[in-house]
Design a protein around this motif. Structure first.
Motif, PDB file in Angstrom:
ATOM      1  N   LEU A 118      -1.702   3.077  -3.957  1.00  0.00           N
ATOM      2  CA  LEU A 118      -1.699   1.630  -4.111  1.00  0.00           C
ATOM      3  C   LEU A 118      -2.449   1.049  -2.931  1.00  0.00           C
ATOM      4  CD1 LEU A 118       2.046   0.952  -5.042  1.00  0.00           C
ATOM      5  CD2 LEU A 118       0.110   1.021  -6.602  1.00  0.00           C
ATOM      6  N   ASN A 119      -3.338   0.109  -3.231  1.00  0.00           N
ATOM      7  CA  ASN A 119      -4.186  -0.399  -2.160  1.00  0.00           C
ATOM      8  C   ASN A 119      -3.987  -1.897  -1.987  1.00  0.00           C
ATOM      9  OD1 ASN A 119      -6.067  -0.626  -0.204  1.00  0.00           O
ATOM     10  ND2 ASN A 119      -7.814   0.012  -1.463  1.00  0.00           N
ATOM     11  N   SER A 120      -3.151  -2.254  -1.055  1.00  0.00           N
ATOM     12  CA  SER A 120      -2.942  -3.645  -0.652  1.00  0.00           C
ATOM     13  C   SER A 120      -2.775  -4.585  -1.860  1.00  0.00           C
ATOM     14  CB  SER A 120      -4.131  -4.073   0.206  1.00  0.00           C
ATOM     15  OG  SER A 120      -3.961  -5.377   0.662  1.00  0.00           O
ATOM     16  N   LEU A 121      -1.727  -4.322  -2.621  1.00  0.00           N
ATOM     17  CA  LEU A 121      -1.497  -5.078  -3.858  1.00  0.00           C
ATOM     18  C   LEU A 121      -0.801  -6.398  -3.601  1.00  0.00           C
ATOM     19  CD1 LEU A 121      -0.183  -2.678  -6.635  1.00  0.00           C
ATOM     20  CD2 LEU A 121      -2.326  -3.895  -6.534  1.00  0.00           C
ATOM     21  N   ILE A 164      -7.158  -4.901 -11.362  1.00  0.00           N
ATOM     22  CA  ILE A 164      -8.529  -5.287 -11.683  1.00  0.00           C
ATOM     23  C   ILE A 164      -8.567  -6.370 -12.748  1.00  0.00           C
ATOM     24  CG2 ILE A 164      -9.678  -3.165 -10.990  1.00  0.00           C
ATOM     25  CD1 ILE A 164      -9.453  -2.272 -13.895  1.00  0.00           C
ATOM     26  N   SER A 205      -3.217   5.620 -12.353  1.00  0.00           N
ATOM     27  CA  SER A 205      -3.768   4.381 -11.815  1.00  0.00           C
ATOM     28  C   SER A 205      -2.788   3.665 -10.891  1.00  0.00           C
ATOM     29  CB  SER A 205      -4.180   3.454 -12.957  1.00  0.00           C
ATOM     30  OG  SER A 205      -3.073   3.178 -13.771  1.00  0.00           O
ATOM     31  N   MET A 248      -4.475  -2.079 -14.059  1.00  0.00           N
ATOM     32  CA  MET A 248      -4.687  -1.400 -12.771  1.00  0.00           C
ATOM     33  C   MET A 248      -5.706  -0.280 -12.906  1.00  0.00           C
ATOM     34  SD  MET A 248      -0.886  -1.049 -11.183  1.00  0.00           S
ATOM     35  CE  MET A 248      -1.500  -0.422  -9.636  1.00  0.00           C
ATOM     36  N   SER A 255       0.846  -1.194   0.000  1.00  0.00           N
ATOM     37  CA  SER A 255       0.000   0.000   0.000  1.00  0.00           C
ATOM     38  C   SER A 255       0.877   1.237   0.000  1.00  0.00           C
ATOM     39  CB  SER A 255      -0.892   0.042   1.236  1.00  0.00           C
ATOM     40  OG  SER A 255      -1.828  -1.003   1.185  1.00  0.00           O
ATOM     41  N   ASN A 276      -7.093   2.874 -10.046  1.00  0.00           N
ATOM     42  CA  ASN A 276      -7.150   3.448  -8.692  1.00  0.00           C
ATOM     43  C   ASN A 276      -6.316   2.657  -7.687  1.00  0.00           C
ATOM     44  OD1 ASN A 276      -8.878   5.344  -9.713  1.00  0.00           O
ATOM     45  ND2 ASN A 276     -10.710   4.186  -9.128  1.00  0.00           N
ATOM     46  N   GLY A 277      -5.148   2.249  -8.101  1.00  0.00           N
ATOM     47  CA  GLY A 277      -4.250   1.584  -7.162  1.00  0.00           C
ATOM     48  C   GLY A 277      -4.590   0.143  -6.870  1.00  0.00           C
ATOM     49  N   GLU A 278      -5.466  -0.427  -7.689  1.00  0.00           N
ATOM     50  CA  GLU A 278      -5.801  -1.833  -7.481  1.00  0.00           C
ATOM     51  C   GLU A 278      -5.651  -2.596  -8.778  1.00  0.00           C
ATOM     52  OE1 GLU A 278      -9.658  -2.104  -5.783  1.00  0.00           O
ATOM     53  OE2 GLU A 278      -9.038  -1.108  -3.916  1.00  0.00           O
ATOM     54  N   LYS A 284      -5.478   6.335  -1.400  1.00  0.00           N
ATOM     55  CA  LYS A 284      -4.421   5.353  -1.567  1.00  0.00           C
ATOM     56  C   LYS A 284      -3.993   5.268  -3.017  1.00  0.00           C
ATOM     57  CE  LYS A 284      -4.562   2.680   2.475  1.00  0.00           C
ATOM     58  NZ  LYS A 284      -4.507   1.449   3.168  1.00  0.00           N
TER      59      LYS A 284
END
Lengths: 275, 268
Positions: free
Chosen positions: A20-23, A231, A41, A225, A10, A227-229, A18
């Motif tokens: 990066l969100n808990s990648l 997908i 992103s 990716m 993160s 928004n930091g996730e 965030k």
């Protein structure tokens, strides 16, 4: 064998948002993987974390490259310098030293491997210069070795940067939007070079791209990716325009094809005033 | 066409900002108050220039014609002056490279650059002449004291200029070098110094010019060079000789200015 392993990564720049969100992410040795996503992103942020140029939030996260810890819980690993020397990084703005010759720029790739005092004094042996020249020949610009790197075109500079990564003996190359500031034909040459290094030397390549068509053409696997996730992570062929639209909505236009990109779609206010 | 007139209508000249105009009036008032306040302290007596015009023209006529009979000695002393500047500048360049980097906030943490900057401030705050007087006591009369004085003062100046150049570099090439696994020192040598070198050379040449100018007066406090001759001539009321020395100083300083300007153009 695993080349890149990211767990629980993160990163927060401004409070509450965030980047990066808990990648979680795993890339095996010898893969060539595209990383796509609209601007903002988190592609660059992810790559800068894997190369240890940026530190993550201090929660339970870990980044390992070739079984060496790059960073853990927001702290760089102890052997990060030796780990970095196994990872070549190619940047959007090439990040060469303009006033040094192309050859010296490529020789800089050896700094992590030769004795420190010799590297510091810039004393490179003939054999080392030969390694650098071979790398330049491989990317097709050995004839420019003596020129200052600022005199090269963008595409040539990017190939010099790849030559630096080759000289470095990197087993992993992270390329952060390597073709975003290049014209289509230079972009193809750069991508060809990366593909060549991947296929012939078995170097693991993670390349972030703005446009899906390059990902489809060069990379069997794509990570998308938003928004930091992450997908989407899988076979690039599955990335149809329809799926992209599902994933990105209106933003999918930005990712589709370089050709559409060249024509500015936006009508700006000053133009209206002229008309 | 309708579109055009519409946009024209919406254009307005920004109204005078009262706050800002009062602000600038106050600024000017303060400025003139400061000038008026300093009149007495600075002992301003402009009418004396007119009243004593005759005396002064008599004084000035003493300088003409310049007496060049001792020109050989003057040239020798000027050459010594230049040599003082050469050594003083060279030593300070060598010291300013590490100090300049240690003053740069994009290279070292604050607990390094803050103390080093204060040290350089101290070296810069004290004039060469003061250092020269101190060094004359420490190492005796003569050019060496002048070299030491220029060295300390110029290190303070160049380290600041060097660090300003370092703070203005493009960080991305340095990052590119860091990514190869290079050490911090190697990042500086390969990433920072090539970027700042032209500016550094230019600053150094400029400081050399100004050190030659400074060195011409160091002799007054006994630190060698043409200044000693100049001071003796002035004190002895030998104005024709003084004029000759001043002319030779002007010629040599202008020649060096031209030369270093050429050199600077070559490196940039």
């Amino acid at each position: 064998m695993v080349a890149i392993k990211v767990t629980g990564l993160s990163k927060t720049f401004t409070k509450g948002k965030k980047a990066l969100n808990s990648l979680d992410l795993q890339i095996d040795k010898g893969e060539m993987v595209a990383l796509i996503g609209a601007s903002g992103s988190g592609k660059s942020t992810l790559i800068r974390h894997i190369s240890g140029l940026m530190k993550s939030d201090s929660d339970n996260s870990k980044i390992e490259v070739l079984d060496q810890t790059i960073q853990e819980n927001g702290k760089l690993g102890r052997g990060v310098r030796s780990a970095r020397s196994d990872v070549g990084v190619v940047f959007q703005q090439f990040n060469l030293v303009n006033r040094l010759s192309v050859l010296t720029n490529v020789l800089i790739g050896l700094l992590g491997q030769i004795p420190r005092w010799r590297g510091t004094l810039g004393l490179f042996t003939r054999a080392e210069k030969m390694i650098a020249m071979k790398a330049l020949a491989r990317v097709g610009i050995d004839n420019l070795a003596e020129q200052r790197s600022s005199t090269l075109s963008g595409g040539q500079q990017q190939r010099a940067a790849i030559a630096r990564a080759i000289t470095q003996g990197a087993e992993v190359i992270l390329a952060d939007e390597p073709i975003a500031s290049l014209d289509p034909s230079s972009a193809r040459k750069v991508m060809d070079t990366l593909e060549n290094v991947n296929k012939e030397d078995g170097v693991t390549v993670l390349v972030s791209l703005h446009q899906v068509d390059y990902a489809l053409r060069y990379c069997p696997r794509t990570i998308a990716m938003r928004n930091g996730e992450i997908i989407f992570d899988g076979d690039s062929k599955r990335l149809t325009p329809k799926l992209l639209e599902q994933l990105y909505g209106d933003d999918s236009l930005e990712l589709l094809g370089s050709e559409q990109q060249e024509e500015p779609v936006v009508t700006s206010l000053p133009e209206q005033a002229v008309a | 066409m309708s579109n055009l007139s519409e946009t024209q209508k919406s254009i307005e000249i920004p109204a005078h900002d009262l706050k800002r105009s009062i602000g600038s009036l106050v600024m000017w008032a303060v400025f003139f108050a400061l000038l008026a306040m300093s009149w007495e302290g600075a002992d301003m007596r402009p009418w004396d220039l007119i009243e004593n015009a005759e005396n002064m023209s008599q004084f000035a006529s003493g300088f003409f014609p310049p007496d060049m009979s001792q020109w050989k000695m003057y040239v020798e002393e000027i050459w010594i002056t230049i040599q003082i500047a050469i050594w003083g500048t060279a030593l300070s360049i060598v010291c300013s490279i590490p100090f300049g980097i240690l003053c740069s906030e994009n290279i070292v943490p604050w607990w390094v650059y803050q103390p080093v900057r204060r040290l350089m401030d101290a070296a810069r705050a004290i004039n060469e002449m003061v250092f020269a007087m101190l060094f004359v006591v420490a190492v005796g009369l003569g050019p060496f004291a002048g070299v030491l004085a220029l060295w300390i003062h110029t290190t303070g100046v160049l380290a600041k200029l060097f660090s300003e150049a370092v703070e203005a570099i493009d960080p991305s090439p340095v990052e590119g070098i860091r990514a190869t696994g290079a050490t911090g020192l190697q990042e500086v040598i390969f990433g920072v110094i090539p970027q700042v070198l032209p500016l550094w050379i230019s600053y150094s040449l400029y400081r050399f010019e100004s050190n030659v100018r400074s060195a011409t007066v160091l002799g007054i406090v006994g630190a060698g060079g043409i200044g000693m001759v100049l001071w003796e001539n002035i004190r002895g009321f030998y104005y024709a000789e003084t004029a000759a020395v001043i002319i030779l100083i002007i010629i040599s300083v202008s020649l060096l200015d031209v030369l270093s300007q050429r050199l600077r153009k070559m490196v940039i």
